[in-house]
Design a protein around this motif. Structure first.
Motif, PDB file in Angstrom:
ATOM      1  N   CYS A  23      -1.819  -0.424 -14.866  1.00 59.12           N
ATOM      2  CA  CYS A  23      -1.706  -1.664 -14.099  1.00 59.12           C
ATOM      3  C   CYS A  23      -3.077  -2.076 -13.575  1.00 59.12           C
ATOM      4  O   CYS A  23      -3.751  -1.283 -12.904  1.00 59.12           O
ATOM      5  CB  CYS A  23      -0.725  -1.473 -12.941  1.00 59.12           C
ATOM      6  N   TYR A  25      -3.664  -4.069 -11.266  1.00 58.28           N
ATOM      7  CA  TYR A  25      -3.563  -4.412  -9.851  1.00 58.28           C
ATOM      8  C   TYR A  25      -3.523  -3.185  -8.952  1.00 58.28           C
ATOM      9  O   TYR A  25      -4.115  -3.183  -7.875  1.00 58.28           O
ATOM     10  CB  TYR A  25      -2.341  -5.307  -9.611  1.00 58.28           C
ATOM     11  N   CYS A  26      -2.835  -2.113  -9.379  1.00 53.41           N
ATOM     12  CA  CYS A  26      -2.758  -0.913  -8.538  1.00 53.41           C
ATOM     13  C   CYS A  26      -3.189   0.360  -9.274  1.00 53.41           C
ATOM     14  O   CYS A  26      -3.162   1.439  -8.713  1.00 53.41           O
ATOM     15  CB  CYS A  26      -1.341  -0.748  -7.979  1.00 53.41           C
ATOM     16  N   SER A  28      -1.740   2.084 -11.486  1.00 53.57           N
ATOM     17  CA  SER A  28      -0.663   3.001 -11.843  1.00 53.57           C
ATOM     18  C   SER A  28      -0.475   3.030 -13.361  1.00 53.57           C
ATOM     19  O   SER A  28      -0.683   2.031 -14.041  1.00 53.57           O
ATOM     20  CB  SER A  28       0.644   2.547 -11.190  1.00 53.57           C
ATOM     21  N   SER A  31       4.774   2.327 -15.941  1.00 55.78           N
ATOM     22  CA  SER A  31       5.224   0.975 -16.234  1.00 55.78           C
ATOM     23  C   SER A  31       6.201   1.000 -17.393  1.00 55.78           C
ATOM     24  O   SER A  31       6.351   2.011 -18.072  1.00 55.78           O
ATOM     25  CB  SER A  31       4.036   0.074 -16.570  1.00 55.78           C
ATOM     26  N   CYS A  42       4.888  -3.083 -13.925  1.00 58.61           N
ATOM     27  CA  CYS A  42       4.476  -1.899 -13.179  1.00 58.61           C
ATOM     28  C   CYS A  42       5.644  -1.405 -12.333  1.00 58.61           C
ATOM     29  O   CYS A  42       6.296  -2.190 -11.646  1.00 58.61           O
ATOM     30  CB  CYS A  42       3.278  -2.230 -12.288  1.00 58.61           C
ATOM     31  N   GLU A  44       5.250   0.630  -9.856  1.00 57.96           N
ATOM     32  CA  GLU A  44       4.739   0.894  -8.504  1.00 57.96           C
ATOM     33  C   GLU A  44       4.632  -0.396  -7.686  1.00 57.96           C
ATOM     34  O   GLU A  44       5.193  -0.490  -6.612  1.00 57.96           O
ATOM     35  CB  GLU A  44       3.356   1.571  -8.576  1.00 57.96           C
ATOM     36  N   CYS A  45       3.911  -1.395  -8.212  1.00 58.15           N
ATOM     37  CA  CYS A  45       3.718  -2.653  -7.461  1.00 58.15           C
ATOM     38  C   CYS A  45       4.598  -3.788  -7.985  1.00 58.15           C
ATOM     39  O   CYS A  45       4.587  -4.886  -7.437  1.00 58.15           O
ATOM     40  CB  CYS A  45       2.243  -3.061  -7.447  1.00 58.15           C
ATOM     41  N   PHE A  46       5.341  -3.528  -9.065  1.00 58.30           N
ATOM     42  CA  PHE A  46       6.317  -4.468  -9.650  1.00 58.30           C
ATOM     43  C   PHE A  46       5.703  -5.754 -10.203  1.00 58.30           C
ATOM     44  O   PHE A  46       6.381  -6.747 -10.355  1.00 58.30           O
ATOM     45  CB  PHE A  46       7.439  -4.780  -8.643  1.00 58.30           C
ATOM     46  N   THR A  47       4.430  -5.710 -10.506  1.00 60.05           N
ATOM     47  CA  THR A  47       3.749  -6.858 -11.099  1.00 60.05           C
ATOM     48  C   THR A  47       3.810  -6.740 -12.607  1.00 60.05           C
ATOM     49  O   THR A  47       3.711  -5.650 -13.148  1.00 60.05           O
ATOM     50  CB  THR A  47       2.271  -6.886 -10.645  1.00 60.05           C
TER      51      THR A  47
END
Length: 124
Positions: A23, A25-26, A28, A31, A42, A44-47
């Motif tokens: 990811c 963004y974070c 991670s 995914s 993702c 973890e951050c759900f993006t």
């Protein structure tokens, strides 16, 4: 999306991530792949994201096939390629070619390894 463009996306994923998508963004590596798209969600951050996020290809509508050829032509010209020459060779308008050259030149300092690895398989 063309089959060849999908191959370039797969190559870009291999170069950037290796085995597991990461990811942007974070960072991670947890995914899941979204069906029918070359995107990931993702856990973890759900993006949702694709491999192009954070690269010169992000938010462009030009096929990766044209990008790779443009990168090759900008990095390896016998003489400096003009905006009009690039536009004609890859089949885009001059504004798009100008934008691509600017992004490629910027990426030459920030993403030099990525650029070189993308074109070396295709042209060497």
């Amino acid at each position: 999306m063309s089959h060849k463009n999908d191959n370039y996306l797969a190559r870009l994923e291999q170069i950037r991530w290796g085995k597991y998508p990461q990811c942007p963004y974070c960072q991670s590596t947890h995914s899941r792949r979204l069906k029918k798209e070359r995107r990931y969600q993702c856990n973890e951050c759900f993006t949702s994201y694709s491999v192009t996020v954070g690269t010169l290809f992000h938010k462009t509508h030009v096929d990766l096939e044209k990008w790779v050829l443009a990168i090759y032509l900008v990095l390896n010209p016998p003489e400096r390629i003009s905006v009009r020459q690039l536009a004609k060779k890859i089949g885009v308008n001059k504004n798009t070619a100008s934008y691509m050259i600017a992004r490629i030149r910027q990426a030459m300092t920030k993403e030099a390894d990525l650029l070189q690895r993308l074109v070396e398989i295709e042209f060497e």
